[in-house]
Design a protein around this motif. Structure first.
Motif, PDB file in Angstrom:
ATOM      1  N   TYR A 557     -10.313   8.790 -34.041  1.00  0.00           N
ATOM      2  CA  TYR A 557     -10.686   9.875 -35.064  1.00  0.00           C
ATOM      3  C   TYR A 557      -9.514  11.065 -35.060  1.00  0.00           C
ATOM      4  O   TYR A 557      -9.004  11.327 -33.832  1.00  0.00           O
ATOM      5  CB  TYR A 557     -11.860  10.479 -35.019  1.00  0.00           C
ATOM      6  CG  TYR A 557     -13.180   9.394 -34.939  1.00  0.00           C
ATOM      7  CD1 TYR A 557     -13.794   9.173 -36.131  1.00  0.00           C
ATOM      8  CD2 TYR A 557     -13.478   8.701 -33.730  1.00  0.00           C
ATOM      9  CE1 TYR A 557     -14.672   8.094 -35.944  1.00  0.00           C
ATOM     10  CE2 TYR A 557     -14.499   7.712 -33.772  1.00  0.00           C
ATOM     11  CZ  TYR A 557     -15.144   7.563 -34.876  1.00  0.00           C
ATOM     12  OH  TYR A 557     -16.155   6.549 -34.985  1.00  0.00           O
ATOM     13  N   ALA A 558      -8.918  11.360 -36.219  1.00  0.00           N
ATOM     14  CA  ALA A 558      -8.030  12.360 -36.259  1.00  0.00           C
ATOM     15  C   ALA A 558      -8.941  13.777 -36.288  1.00  0.00           C
ATOM     16  O   ALA A 558     -10.032  13.969 -37.194  1.00  0.00           O
ATOM     17  CB  ALA A 558      -7.114  12.337 -37.582  1.00  0.00           C
ATOM     18  N   GLY A 559      -8.336  14.911 -35.585  1.00  0.00           N
ATOM     19  CA  GLY A 559      -8.837  16.171 -35.869  1.00  0.00           C
ATOM     20  C   GLY A 559      -7.905  17.230 -35.566  1.00  0.00           C
ATOM     21  O   GLY A 559      -6.534  16.864 -35.659  1.00  0.00           O
ATOM     22  N   ARG A 560      -8.224  18.564 -35.588  1.00  0.00           N
ATOM     23  CA  ARG A 560      -7.440  19.690 -35.582  1.00  0.00           C
ATOM     24  C   ARG A 560      -7.773  20.477 -34.117  1.00  0.00           C
ATOM     25  O   ARG A 560      -9.078  20.841 -34.107  1.00  0.00           O
ATOM     26  CB  ARG A 560      -7.072  20.594 -36.623  1.00  0.00           C
ATOM     27  CG  ARG A 560      -6.923  19.771 -37.922  1.00  0.00           C
ATOM     28  CD  ARG A 560      -5.397  19.550 -38.235  1.00  0.00           C
ATOM     29  NE  ARG A 560      -4.642  20.622 -37.965  1.00  0.00           N
ATOM     30  CZ  ARG A 560      -3.249  20.389 -38.313  1.00  0.00           C
ATOM     31  NH1 ARG A 560      -2.829  19.238 -38.518  1.00  0.00           N
ATOM     32  NH2 ARG A 560      -2.501  21.254 -37.898  1.00  0.00           N
ATOM     33  N   MET A 561      -6.890  20.710 -33.177  1.00  0.00           N
ATOM     34  CA  MET A 561      -7.245  21.423 -32.185  1.00  0.00           C
ATOM     35  C   MET A 561      -6.941  23.010 -32.487  1.00  0.00           C
ATOM     36  O   MET A 561      -5.731  23.370 -32.880  1.00  0.00           O
ATOM     37  CB  MET A 561      -6.432  21.158 -31.020  1.00  0.00           C
ATOM     38  CG  MET A 561      -6.742  21.788 -29.760  1.00  0.00           C
ATOM     39  SD  MET A 561      -5.716  21.040 -28.469  1.00  0.00           S
ATOM     40  CE  MET A 561      -3.845  21.259 -28.741  1.00  0.00           C
ATOM     41  N   ASP A 562      -7.956  23.876 -32.419  1.00  0.00           N
ATOM     42  CA  ASP A 562      -7.678  25.102 -32.664  1.00  0.00           C
ATOM     43  C   ASP A 562      -7.762  26.357 -31.683  1.00  0.00           C
ATOM     44  O   ASP A 562      -7.338  27.335 -31.785  1.00  0.00           O
ATOM     45  CB  ASP A 562      -8.772  25.773 -34.000  1.00  0.00           C
ATOM     46  CG  ASP A 562     -10.200  25.659 -33.469  1.00  0.00           C
ATOM     47  OD1 ASP A 562     -10.277  25.281 -32.118  1.00  0.00           O
ATOM     48  OD2 ASP A 562     -11.083  25.668 -34.204  1.00  0.00           O
ATOM     49  N   ASN A 563      -8.277  25.779 -30.188  1.00  0.00           N
ATOM     50  CA  ASN A 563      -7.752  26.663 -29.163  1.00  0.00           C
ATOM     51  C   ASN A 563      -7.437  25.629 -28.100  1.00  0.00           C
ATOM     52  O   ASN A 563      -7.921  24.676 -28.210  1.00  0.00           O
ATOM     53  CB  ASN A 563      -8.896  27.716 -29.159  1.00  0.00           C
ATOM     54  CG  ASN A 563     -10.022  27.247 -28.467  1.00  0.00           C
ATOM     55  OD1 ASN A 563     -10.165  26.124 -27.689  1.00  0.00           O
ATOM     56  ND2 ASN A 563     -11.291  27.682 -28.947  1.00  0.00           N
ATOM     57  N   ALA A 574     -13.178  17.056 -40.086  1.00  0.00           N
ATOM     58  CA  ALA A 574     -13.495  17.075 -41.588  1.00  0.00           C
ATOM     59  C   ALA A 574     -14.884  16.571 -41.393  1.00  0.00           C
ATOM     60  O   ALA A 574     -15.954  16.897 -42.050  1.00  0.00           O
ATOM     61  CB  ALA A 574     -12.470  16.397 -42.551  1.00  0.00           C
ATOM     62  N   ASP A 575     -15.054  15.420 -40.625  1.00  0.00           N
ATOM     63  CA  ASP A 575     -16.385  14.833 -40.520  1.00  0.00           C
ATOM     64  C   ASP A 575     -16.578  14.423 -39.112  1.00  0.00           C
ATOM     65  O   ASP A 575     -15.737  13.467 -38.670  1.00  0.00           O
ATOM     66  CB  ASP A 575     -16.520  13.598 -41.543  1.00  0.00           C
ATOM     67  CG  ASP A 575     -16.561  13.667 -43.084  1.00  0.00           C
ATOM     68  OD1 ASP A 575     -17.283  14.325 -43.460  1.00  0.00           O
ATOM     69  OD2 ASP A 575     -15.629  13.461 -43.371  1.00  0.00           O
ATOM     70  N   LEU A 576     -17.313  15.163 -38.424  1.00  0.00           N
ATOM     71  CA  LEU A 576     -17.521  14.928 -36.963  1.00  0.00           C
ATOM     72  C   LEU A 576     -18.257  13.403 -36.658  1.00  0.00           C
ATOM     73  O   LEU A 576     -19.216  13.311 -37.303  1.00  0.00           O
ATOM     74  CB  LEU A 576     -18.654  15.938 -36.494  1.00  0.00           C
ATOM     75  CG  LEU A 576     -18.699  16.010 -34.825  1.00  0.00           C
ATOM     76  CD1 LEU A 576     -17.360  16.409 -34.402  1.00  0.00           C
ATOM     77  CD2 LEU A 576     -19.898  16.987 -34.669  1.00  0.00           C
ATOM     78  N   PRO A 577     -17.338  12.777 -35.882  1.00  0.00           N
ATOM     79  CA  PRO A 577     -17.916  11.352 -35.837  1.00  0.00           C
ATOM     80  C   PRO A 577     -19.256  11.560 -34.737  1.00  0.00           C
ATOM     81  O   PRO A 577     -19.772  12.630 -34.184  1.00  0.00           O
ATOM     82  CB  PRO A 577     -16.699  10.799 -35.047  1.00  0.00           C
ATOM     83  CG  PRO A 577     -15.963  11.915 -34.552  1.00  0.00           C
ATOM     84  CD  PRO A 577     -16.215  12.918 -35.245  1.00  0.00           C
ATOM     85  N   LEU A 578     -20.037  10.290 -34.647  1.00  0.00           N
ATOM     86  CA  LEU A 578     -21.200  10.281 -33.833  1.00  0.00           C
ATOM     87  C   LEU A 578     -20.418  10.436 -32.446  1.00  0.00           C
ATOM     88  O   LEU A 578     -19.880   9.840 -31.692  1.00  0.00           O
ATOM     89  CB  LEU A 578     -21.739   8.980 -33.957  1.00  0.00           C
ATOM     90  CG  LEU A 578     -23.231   8.828 -33.397  1.00  0.00           C
ATOM     91  CD1 LEU A 578     -24.082   9.932 -33.661  1.00  0.00           C
ATOM     92  CD2 LEU A 578     -23.632   7.473 -33.376  1.00  0.00           C
ATOM     93  N   ILE A 579     -21.077  11.582 -31.776  1.00  0.00           N
ATOM     94  CA  ILE A 579     -20.837  11.926 -30.289  1.00  0.00           C
ATOM     95  C   ILE A 579     -22.072  12.834 -29.807  1.00  0.00           C
ATOM     96  O   ILE A 579     -22.842  13.377 -30.395  1.00  0.00           O
ATOM     97  CB  ILE A 579     -19.507  13.147 -30.390  1.00  0.00           C
ATOM     98  CG1 ILE A 579     -18.972  13.246 -29.177  1.00  0.00           C
ATOM     99  CG2 ILE A 579     -19.759  14.361 -31.143  1.00  0.00           C
ATOM    100  CD1 ILE A 579     -17.634  13.966 -29.210  1.00  0.00           C
ATOM    101  N   GLU A 580     -22.157  12.533 -28.555  1.00  0.00           N
ATOM    102  CA  GLU A 580     -23.270  13.268 -27.578  1.00  0.00           C
ATOM    103  C   GLU A 580     -22.708  14.202 -26.705  1.00  0.00           C
ATOM    104  O   GLU A 580     -21.633  14.121 -26.074  1.00  0.00           O
ATOM    105  CB  GLU A 580     -24.208  12.199 -26.960  1.00  0.00           C
ATOM    106  CG  GLU A 580     -24.663  11.292 -27.805  1.00  0.00           C
ATOM    107  CD  GLU A 580     -25.645  10.164 -27.293  1.00  0.00           C
ATOM    108  OE1 GLU A 580     -25.466  10.090 -25.926  1.00  0.00           O
ATOM    109  OE2 GLU A 580     -26.007   9.127 -27.905  1.00  0.00           O
ATOM    110  N   LEU A 581     -23.497  15.157 -26.582  1.00  0.00           N
ATOM    111  CA  LEU A 581     -23.241  16.233 -25.582  1.00  0.00           C
ATOM    112  C   LEU A 581     -23.126  15.579 -24.012  1.00  0.00           C
ATOM    113  O   LEU A 581     -24.102  14.970 -23.677  1.00  0.00           O
ATOM    114  CB  LEU A 581     -24.248  17.340 -25.404  1.00  0.00           C
ATOM    115  CG  LEU A 581     -24.041  18.502 -24.664  1.00  0.00           C
ATOM    116  CD1 LEU A 581     -22.816  19.405 -25.336  1.00  0.00           C
ATOM    117  CD2 LEU A 581     -25.200  19.503 -24.577  1.00  0.00           C
ATOM    118  N   GLY A 582     -21.914  15.606 -23.359  1.00  0.00           N
ATOM    119  CA  GLY A 582     -21.618  15.152 -21.936  1.00  0.00           C
ATOM    120  C   GLY A 582     -20.949  13.914 -22.123  1.00  0.00           C
ATOM    121  O   GLY A 582     -20.670  13.248 -21.078  1.00  0.00           O
TER     122      GLY A 582
END
Length: 652
Positions: A557-563, A574-582
């Motif tokens: 998935y493509a994203g933008r790193m802001d820090n 833009a659309d957060l993929p299915l992802i779990e904490l940890g």
């Protein structure tokens, strides 16, 4: 009493002339000279008025003595002001000169440079960054040496793994200067001695261009030392405590962006201890790094000037280091600088010595001496005098309001406008006065020790790399500032209730009221600086906006790193993929590669990731973050923005 309105005419003339400044660059030599000259002339005009029209007869009367003492202190403070205006009347930018003289064009090729990193008790994370940055220089001939006065086995192992040289010595005499001297003389005895010595403090990380750019200025055989500015990748205590790290310049910006470049134009620039390069033969000619002062850097440049050699300044952000994290560490550092300056006064190279120091270097060294001594004394006296007036009726300045407005007003306006213009707004009157109050006690103590105490004062290391999880109030300082503010405000209220002091002209009352209100604002700002905000992060985050890719279960998935920091980053989608904490995922970071990460935080359209890099990726992260593209220094400050910062900090 003279009419008040005509006395404002000189002030209006100064303001009218200042309307031209937006159309004139502060780098234009003639405009800068005129601005400094006009301000100096208005200062001399004010002093003549004070001497001829406001001083009482010189008698044993206590009021007369107080008036004369204050005027003499004003004269000393004004001498410092005139020297500063002389310094600021010129400026110098050597970037084009460095570009025009690449090291490959030197006779015999690029000089061999030994880059020294003196260290005593710094943490491994701090030293790792510094060593990686030093080893990553885009320069053909250099060696890196870590000089460990802490004699730590783990640091020896780290240097061996990374490829840096490691040295210790038999004792820790003369602190940092002694540590570097032991290495310098050993290097000069080697089969291939260095042509130049670079110095990096243990917390300063060099960009790849540091050696190349600095060494270019050694093309001139008269140049013995090249100094570059100190920038910082963490907020200093002033920025942090005022809650505006991204809006307020760090406390040293005015010095490095303006004053040192101006000193260079006069030939009186000096070394600042780190991020510098010195010609080895010149250093040997003065007997190595000086040990007569804990500020060996300043004394080194003074000694070199006595040999007819120059220190030059390359104002480019080529290194970044850690500012003191806490107010006590900040005060310790300033106290050491002050102590070292006073120690120089007692050497054969001081401003009043009979040594070979050139006259202009003496004058500009005197400027530093007066800064550490007269500035705090005048600031304290200017706080006390209105208090004494309100409570006892003591009048130190016998002046009417029209005379004060006509003579002090235009000088004060011209000084504020000129300093704001040449500094790009980094010099703001209330902020500068509050900072001088903050260090007043430490600088006066260090001045007394340096001028009259033992010459054998130990080097005090400034602690770096600390974290703090709660607010800390420096009550000893706050009590003094709020006590003075209370006495000032209480005196104003007393006179409002009981009426003016009998026999005191209304002009004096109005003048002291304005003076007192300014002092109240300054004291409140100084007190706000003493409320230390928490520092939770071990590693600083750098703002960015870069494309990245994460891989989850084989899907990219493509994203933008802001820090980004050395330990993690935040990625927006833009659309957060299915992802779990940890969850364990991989992240592709440009310039670093594919890094294993773990999800530490989730929001609607972003996730916080922590890195689990291998050794190569960790080094690549250091090189990326300290390449120079993530510079965090603030170089301008709008006065209205500063007022908004103070309002928010005080009332929200």
């Amino acid at each position: 009493m003279e009419p008040l309105a005509p006395s404002f005419l000189p002030c209006f003339l100064v303001i009218s002339l200042s309307l031209l400044l937006p159309y004139v660059r502060p780098t234009q030599p003639l405009a800068r000279l005129i601005g400094a000259g006009l301000t100096a002339a208005l200062l001399v005009r004010y002093l003549l008025w004070r001497a001829l029209e406001t001083l009482p007869s010189l008698t044993p009367d206590p009021l007369a003595i107080a008036g004369w003492v204050f005027f003499l202190l004003e004269l000393l403070g004004s001498a410092a002001g005139l020297i500063l205006l002389h310094v600021l009347s010129r400026s110098c930018d050597r970037s084009a000169e460095a570009t025009a003289h690449p090291v490959e064009d030197f006779p015999g090729g690029a000089p061999l440079i030994d880059l020294l990193i003196p260290t005593y008790n710094e943490q491994s994370e701090i030293l790792y960054r510094t060593i990686i940055g030093a080893l990553s220089q885009d320069y053909p001939r250099f060696r890196v040496w870590v000089l460990d006065d802490g004699k730590r086995s783990w640091l020896a192992d780290m240097c061996r793994e990374l490829g840096a040289g490691y040295r210790i010595r038999g004792d820790n005499s003369h602190g940092k200067a002694g540590n570097m001297n032991a290495a310098f003389w050993w290097l000069m005895d080697q089969p291939e001695p260095p042509d130049a010595i670079g110095v990096l403090d243990a917390d300063f990380v060099a960009t790849p261009a540091f050696l190349r750019r600095a060494a270019a200025l050694l093309h001139d055989p008269k140049v013995a030392l090249v100094q570059t500015p100190q920038h910082f990748f963490n907020p200093d205590p002033i920025q942090l405590n005022l809650g505006a790290a991204t809006l307020i310049p760090d406390e040293q910006r005015f010095f490095f962006d303006v004053i040192l470049a101006s000193k260079d134009a006069h030939g009186t620039a000096f070394s600042c201890g780190t991020s510098a390069l010195v010609r080895a033969s010149s250093l040997a000619g003065i007997g190595g790094f000086p040990t007569e002062s804990v500020t060996e850097d300043l004394l080194m440049s003074i000694k070199l000037s006595g040999l007819g050699l120059r220190t030059v300044y390359l104002n480019e952000p080529l290194t970044a280091g850690l500012a003191p994290e806490g107010l006590q560490e900040y005060l310790t550092q300033r106290g050491r600088w002050c102590l070292g300056t006073m120690q120089i006064v007692r050497t054969p190279w001081g401003p009043w010595s009979r040594g070979p120091t050139p006259p202009l270097m003496r004058l500009h060294t005197l400027d530093t001496v007066l800064f550490w001594t007269m500035t705090p004394i005048l600031r304290i006296i200017c706080l006390v005098i209105p208090v004494l007036y309100w409570w006892t009726g003591l009048v130190v300045v016998q002046a009417d309001l029209p005379g004060l407005v006509s003579n002090l007003g235009p000088y004060w306006l011209s000084c504020v406008i000129f300093l704001g213009w040449v500094s790009g707004g980094t010099n703001v009157p209330v902020l500068a006065d509050a900072m001088s109050l903050l260090v007043a006690r430490e600088s006066l103590r260090a001045s007394a020790i340096g001028l009259f105490g033992s010459r054998n004062q130990k080097f005090k290391v400034t602690a770096k790399g600390a974290t703090r999880d709660r607010t800390v109030v420096q009550w000893d300082l706050v009590a003094v500032f709020m006590g003075l503010a209370g006495l000032t405000l209480g005196g104003i209220i007393l006179r409002a209730v009981t009426g003016p002091i009998a026999g005191t002209p209304p002009d004096v009352e109005a003048m002291t009221l304005f003076w007192s209100l300014y002092n109240l604002v300054t004291l409140c700002v100084a007190a706000l600086m003493c409320v230390e905000a928490p520092r939770y992060r071990k590693e600083e985050r750098f703002a960015t906006d870069e494309p990245v890719e994460i891989t989850i279960g084989g899907q990219t998935y493509a994203g933008r790193m802001d820090n980004l920091s050395l330990v993690g980053c935040r990625v927006r989608f833009a659309d957060l993929p299915l992802i779990e904490l940890g969850a364990e995922i991989t992240l592709y970071v440009p310039g670093v590669g594919t890094v294993p990460t773990q999800v530490r935080g989730l929001r609607a359209r972003s996730c916080q990731l922590s890195f689990n890099p291998d050794s190569a990726q960790r080094a690549a992260l250091v090189r990326k973050l300290f390449s120079g593209q993530y510079r965090k220094s603030v170089s301008t400050l709008n006065p209205l923005v500063f007022c908004a910062i103070l309002w928010r900090r005080a009332f929200t």
